[in-house]
Design an enzyme around this catalytic site. Structure first.
Site, PDB file in Angstrom:
ATOM      1  N   ASP A 216     -11.517  -9.819   5.317  1.00  0.00           N
ATOM      2  CA  ASP A 216     -12.776 -10.095   4.596  1.00  0.00           C
ATOM      3  C   ASP A 216     -13.143 -11.571   4.748  1.00  0.00           C
ATOM      4  O   ASP A 216     -14.316 -11.921   4.928  1.00  0.00           O
ATOM      5  CB  ASP A 216     -12.651  -9.744   3.106  1.00  0.00           C
ATOM      6  CG  ASP A 216     -13.039  -8.287   2.798  1.00  0.00           C
ATOM      7  OD1 ASP A 216     -12.699  -7.407   3.618  1.00  0.00           O
ATOM      8  OD2 ASP A 216     -13.667  -8.026   1.753  1.00  0.00           O
TER       9      ASP A 216
ATOM     10  N   ASP B 172      -1.160 -18.851   3.205  1.00  0.00           N
ATOM     11  CA  ASP B 172      -2.071 -19.739   2.470  1.00  0.00           C
ATOM     12  C   ASP B 172      -2.589 -20.851   3.386  1.00  0.00           C
ATOM     13  O   ASP B 172      -3.774 -21.199   3.367  1.00  0.00           O
ATOM     14  CB  ASP B 172      -1.447 -20.306   1.177  1.00  0.00           C
ATOM     15  CG  ASP B 172       0.057 -20.507   1.255  1.00  0.00           C
ATOM     16  OD1 ASP B 172       0.655 -20.247   2.325  1.00  0.00           O
ATOM     17  OD2 ASP B 172       0.653 -20.926   0.251  1.00  0.00           O
TER      18      ASP B 172
ATOM     19  N   TYR C  64       0.831  -1.212   0.000  1.00  0.00           N
ATOM     20  CA  TYR C  64       0.000   0.000   0.000  1.00  0.00           C
ATOM     21  C   TYR C  64       0.861   1.257   0.000  1.00  0.00           C
ATOM     22  O   TYR C  64       0.354   2.364   0.175  1.00  0.00           O
ATOM     23  CB  TYR C  64      -0.944  -0.013   1.213  1.00  0.00           C
ATOM     24  CG  TYR C  64      -1.956  -1.123   1.119  1.00  0.00           C
ATOM     25  CD1 TYR C  64      -1.551  -2.443   1.239  1.00  0.00           C
ATOM     26  CD2 TYR C  64      -3.299  -0.860   0.880  1.00  0.00           C
ATOM     27  CE1 TYR C  64      -2.459  -3.480   1.129  1.00  0.00           C
ATOM     28  CE2 TYR C  64      -4.213  -1.898   0.773  1.00  0.00           C
ATOM     29  CZ  TYR C  64      -3.784  -3.194   0.902  1.00  0.00           C
ATOM     30  OH  TYR C  64      -4.688  -4.217   0.791  1.00  0.00           O
TER      31      TYR C  64
ATOM     32  N   ASP D 284      -5.708  -7.212   4.988  1.00  0.00           N
ATOM     33  CA  ASP D 284      -6.871  -6.772   4.219  1.00  0.00           C
ATOM     34  C   ASP D 284      -7.662  -7.986   3.727  1.00  0.00           C
ATOM     35  O   ASP D 284      -8.873  -8.106   3.944  1.00  0.00           O
ATOM     36  CB  ASP D 284      -6.370  -5.924   3.030  1.00  0.00           C
ATOM     37  CG  ASP D 284      -7.492  -5.224   2.283  1.00  0.00           C
ATOM     38  OD1 ASP D 284      -8.665  -5.359   2.691  1.00  0.00           O
ATOM     39  OD2 ASP D 284      -7.193  -4.539   1.290  1.00  0.00           O
TER      40      ASP D 284
ATOM     41  N   LYS E  50       4.716 -14.916   4.555  1.00  0.00           N
ATOM     42  CA  LYS E  50       5.085 -15.727   3.393  1.00  0.00           C
ATOM     43  C   LYS E  50       6.603 -15.582   3.249  1.00  0.00           C
ATOM     44  O   LYS E  50       7.124 -15.247   2.186  1.00  0.00           O
ATOM     45  CB  LYS E  50       4.323 -15.208   2.158  1.00  0.00           C
ATOM     46  CG  LYS E  50       4.414 -16.087   0.937  1.00  0.00           C
ATOM     47  CD  LYS E  50       3.436 -17.245   0.953  1.00  0.00           C
ATOM     48  CE  LYS E  50       3.694 -18.157  -0.225  1.00  0.00           C
ATOM     49  NZ  LYS E  50       2.850 -19.365  -0.217  1.00  0.00           N
TER      50      LYS E  50
END
Ligand code: NAI
Ligand code: MG
Length: 342
Positions: free
Chosen positions: A236, A208, A128, A232, A175
């Protein structure tokens, strides 16, 4: 109750469903009887036309002066146009921590029970940063910026949050097998913070694998600590576990300043129809009340929302009902009035 002096709060209605859900949330917060004074400011696409920027300086001034804002979502153009007003507000006010609790609501039946986790998302850097460029025709680079300062700050925030809120376990998400340097640095900072808080259990998980584990058994998680992009996406996902974007609140926390807004966006598919679920923003208002030290009012509003949600006749279409945004807000206000009388 906390202090009784007037609370001046910056109100950013936003666009899309923003004005509908902020109106509902303001009505509910007013019904607590606490003395609020709302300073309304605009940000977003229409403001862009007038001021040449989606977030004019007076918006930042207002939030800085009041120290607190309640904010509706703001649409960001996809693949071009201006940068996100939402990201600008978080970065410029240094609202470094995004706190997003996902908790099962008894009245809302989902595939899962006993979800009670908190997503803590770094809010100022990562992909971002907005640093993108065309290297050559057909080749672009987006820069992922991870710093020791921001990583350590969010990690310490998470451990402090866990300590203060009776949370037992923090899982840092990464990751670092692929992004060895950037996510490697983030993890190193999480480990340093973990050593400072030996009473909180600390584990790590690759992002993941986290997604798979979350849909299998979300009840195993307590606090999730993530960089900006993973935070982010995962928030959700977590919203989906407990009833959807219509019901999950959030807080953007900085030093002496906080902006409360839902996880969801401007929902253009349902905007202007008075059918958006205002629960997410009302519960963001509950987080605001807690931040202001108004714990009793916060509990009462939360209870009023849960009571209203348990009446099938009251709920909005995203939860299978037929009520409008306004009718749901009416129902919460009515229950809140009963509770405050009791
Ligand atoms: P969205 O969160 O606006 O909507 C996703 C889906 O959830 C839609 O089907 C929508 O109808 C539903 N939904 C969201 N909130 C709801 C509510 N309160 N009640 C009932 N249903 C609800 O995500 P989308 O469509 O990807 O983004 C729309 C715009 O919002 C984009 O321009 C995006 O950039 C912006 N956005 C702004 C945010 C903010 O202001 N903080 C956060 C996320 C997105
Ligand atoms: Mg999002």
């Amino acid at each position: 109750m906390g202090s009784t002096s007037t609370y001046r709060v910056t109100l950013v209605p936003g666009d899309g469903i923003g004005p509908e859900v902020t109106t509902a949330a303001v009505r509910v917060l007013e019904a607590t009887g606490l003395p609020f004074e709302w300073e309304e400011v605009e940000a977003g696409g229409e403001v862009m036309v007038k001021y040449g920027t989606p977030v004019p300086e007076h918006v930042f001034h207002s939030i800085r002066r009041n120290g607190v804002a309640l904010k509706g979502p703001i649409t960001t153009p996809i693949g071009g146009g201006f940068a996100s007003a939402n990201v600008a507000i978080r970065q410029k006010l240094n609202l470094f921590a995004n706190v997003r609790p996902a908790k099962s609501i008894p009245a809302i039946k989902t595939r899962y029970e006993n979800v009670d986790l908190v997503v803590i998302r770094e809010n100022t850097e990562d992909l971002y940063s907005g640093l993108e460029h065309i290297v050559a025709p057909g080749v672009v680079e987006s820069l992922k910026v991870i710093t020791e300062t921001a990583s350590l700050r969010i990690a310490r925030f998470a451990f402090e949050y866990a300590t203060k809120n009776g949370r037992k376990k923090i899982t840092a998400i990464h990751k670092a097998n692929i992004m060895k340097l950037s996510d490697g640095l983030f993890l190193e900072c999480c480990r340093r913070a973990a050593k400072e808080y030996p009473d909180i259990q600390y584990t790590e998980l690759i992002v993941d694998n986290l997604c798979m584990q979350l849909v299998r058994d979300p009840s195993q998680f307590d606090v999730l600590l993530l960089e900006n992009l993973y935070g982010d996406i995962v928030s959700d996902l977590c919203a989906g576990l407990v009833g959807g974007l219509g019901v999950v609140p959030a807080a953007n926390i900085g030093v002496d300043v906080a902006v409360f807004e839902a996880v969801h966006g401007s929902a253009p598919d349902i905007a202007g129809r008075n059918i958006a679920n205002p629960t997410a923003l009302i519960l963001s208002g509950v987080m605001m009340l807690q931040w202001l030290g108004e714990h009793e009012a916060a509990s009462l509003v939360e209870k009023a929302v849960h009571d209203a949600l348990s009446d099938r006749g009251c709920v909005t279409p995203d939860l299978g009902g037929t009520a409008t945004t306004t009718e749901f807000a009416d129902a919460v206000v009515a229950r809140l009035k009963q509770l405050t009388k009791a």
